[in-house]
Motif scaffolding. Sequence first.
Motif, PDB file in Angstrom:
ATOM      1  N   TYR A 190       0.814  -1.205   0.000  1.00 31.66           N
ATOM      2  CA  TYR A 190       0.000   0.000   0.000  1.00 31.66           C
ATOM      3  C   TYR A 190       0.852   1.261   0.000  1.00 31.66           C
ATOM      4  CZ  TYR A 190      -3.279  -3.644   1.246  1.00 31.66           C
ATOM      5  OH  TYR A 190      -4.002  -4.811   1.241  1.00 31.66           O
TER       6      TYR A 190
ATOM      7  N   THR B 204      -1.560  -3.073  -3.444  1.00 33.51           N
ATOM      8  CA  THR B 204      -2.159  -1.745  -3.400  1.00 33.51           C
ATOM      9  C   THR B 204      -3.658  -1.875  -3.604  1.00 33.51           C
ATOM     10  OG1 THR B 204      -2.194   0.462  -4.432  1.00 33.51           O
ATOM     11  CG2 THR B 204      -1.743  -1.406  -5.877  1.00 33.51           C
ATOM     12  N   ASP B 205      -4.382  -0.859  -3.204  1.00 33.64           N
ATOM     13  CA  ASP B 205      -5.820  -0.807  -3.461  1.00 33.64           C
ATOM     14  C   ASP B 205      -6.134   0.175  -4.586  1.00 33.64           C
ATOM     15  OD1 ASP B 205      -4.960   1.289  -1.800  1.00 33.64           O
ATOM     16  OD2 ASP B 205      -6.975   1.642  -1.047  1.00 33.64           O
TER      17      ASP B 205
ATOM     18  N   GLU C 234      -5.854   0.715  -8.502  1.00 32.05           N
ATOM     19  CA  GLU C 234      -5.620  -0.055  -9.726  1.00 32.05           C
ATOM     20  C   GLU C 234      -4.613   0.616 -10.646  1.00 32.05           C
ATOM     21  OE1 GLU C 234      -8.158  -2.532 -13.110  1.00 32.05           O
ATOM     22  OE2 GLU C 234      -9.137  -0.911 -11.986  1.00 32.05           O
TER      23      GLU C 234
ATOM     24  N   TYR D  81      -3.061  -9.166   2.908  1.00 32.60           N
ATOM     25  CA  TYR D  81      -4.327  -8.473   2.713  1.00 32.60           C
ATOM     26  C   TYR D  81      -4.750  -7.619   3.905  1.00 32.60           C
ATOM     27  CZ  TYR D  81      -4.911 -11.123  -1.571  1.00 32.60           C
ATOM     28  OH  TYR D  81      -4.730 -11.632  -2.834  1.00 32.60           O
TER      29      TYR D  81
ATOM     30  N   GLY E 162      -4.004  -2.309   5.009  1.00 35.20           N
ATOM     31  CA  GLY E 162      -4.726  -3.433   4.418  1.00 35.20           C
ATOM     32  C   GLY E 162      -6.011  -3.727   5.157  1.00 35.20           C
TER      33      GLY E 162
ATOM     34  N   VAL F 210      -8.646  -1.287   4.133  1.00 35.34           N
ATOM     35  CA  VAL F 210      -9.211  -1.608   2.820  1.00 35.34           C
ATOM     36  C   VAL F 210     -10.258  -2.710   2.945  1.00 35.34           C
ATOM     37  CG1 VAL F 210      -8.699  -2.508   0.518  1.00 35.34           C
ATOM     38  CG2 VAL F 210      -7.134  -0.867   1.587  1.00 35.34           C
TER      39      VAL F 210
ATOM     40  N   GLY G 161     -12.812  -2.514  -0.053  1.00 35.58           N
ATOM     41  CA  GLY G 161     -12.043  -2.057  -1.206  1.00 35.58           C
ATOM     42  C   GLY G 161     -11.396  -3.209  -1.962  1.00 35.58           C
ATOM     43  N   ASP G 162     -10.743  -2.875  -3.047  1.00 37.89           N
ATOM     44  CA  ASP G 162     -10.076  -3.876  -3.883  1.00 37.89           C
ATOM     45  C   ASP G 162      -8.612  -4.005  -3.495  1.00 37.89           C
ATOM     46  OD1 ASP G 162     -12.355  -4.417  -5.486  1.00 37.89           O
ATOM     47  OD2 ASP G 162     -11.983  -2.568  -6.617  1.00 37.89           O
ATOM     48  N   HIS G 163      -8.086  -5.210  -3.670  1.00 38.97           N
ATOM     49  CA  HIS G 163      -6.667  -5.460  -3.473  1.00 38.97           C
ATOM     50  C   HIS G 163      -6.053  -5.879  -4.797  1.00 38.97           C
ATOM     51  CE1 HIS G 163      -8.275  -6.102   0.625  1.00 38.97           C
ATOM     52  NE2 HIS G 163      -7.099  -5.666   1.032  1.00 38.97           N
TER      53      HIS G 163
END
Length: 256
Positions: A158, A195-196, A198, A232, A238, A241, A246-248
């Motif tokens: 992140y 990271t979250d 993209e 995660y 993490g 998120v 959120g997305d990983h």
Amino acid sequence: MVATGGRDQEKNQELDVLNPTSAVTGLPQKRYYRQRAHSNPIADHSFDYPARPEDMDWRSLYPNIQPGDQVSFADIGCGYGGFLITLGEMFPETFSIGMEIRVKVSDYVVDRIAALRQKSLSTGECAYQNVACLRTNAMKYLPNYFTKGQLEKMFFLYPDPHFKRAKHKWRIINQALLSEYAYVLRRGGLVYTMTDVEDLHKWIVAHMEEHPLYERLTEEESKSDPITPKLYQSSEEGAKVVRNNGDHFLAIFRRL
């Protein structure tokens, strides 16, 4: 009759400020170490750093390190140290270092590790002697700490996305720095990125795939790595998120 409840509460609050350690957990309270999330890595932060790796006194960070032992894992931008602590628990025989540029955040990790060590000793154990935190700028001074091929694993979890195009040069993954990372990584060593964002994930993948000294692990290889599930939500970022649904975006690369 004199009402003392308000005074007692104020006194307790004053004592709490003077002692940022929780009376319940015995660990430092993060709210006393808050700092803005962004830091300019190009600025002069007046760091103390060794002129060469041989000048680094690791004994000041790891009480039990022996001659010939080396730090093998580096968590770059370790934040508040959640994942770093997880590494210490997963790999008790391996020395892991967290590197963080922000003053208060690195102070928190140092205090957290000290408290965990003390709690461990009070129960007759000797845990967390294999983790430590350095306040430094890894974008500038990484080769000052590590010899060629020293590191087995590096983690970039992140990282600051630096959204503005003019600040993309501040991103921790770029073509020039990847050569430095390859220098301190041993052959077959791994770089873990999460990271979250993209756009940042695509940036990281594109730059690392363009570099001749890295290859991306397959999805099967990434899933089979015992560290992968911890990426995660072991870190505070993490976990946030996950809480926010959120997305990983994960990518792991091998040093060729």
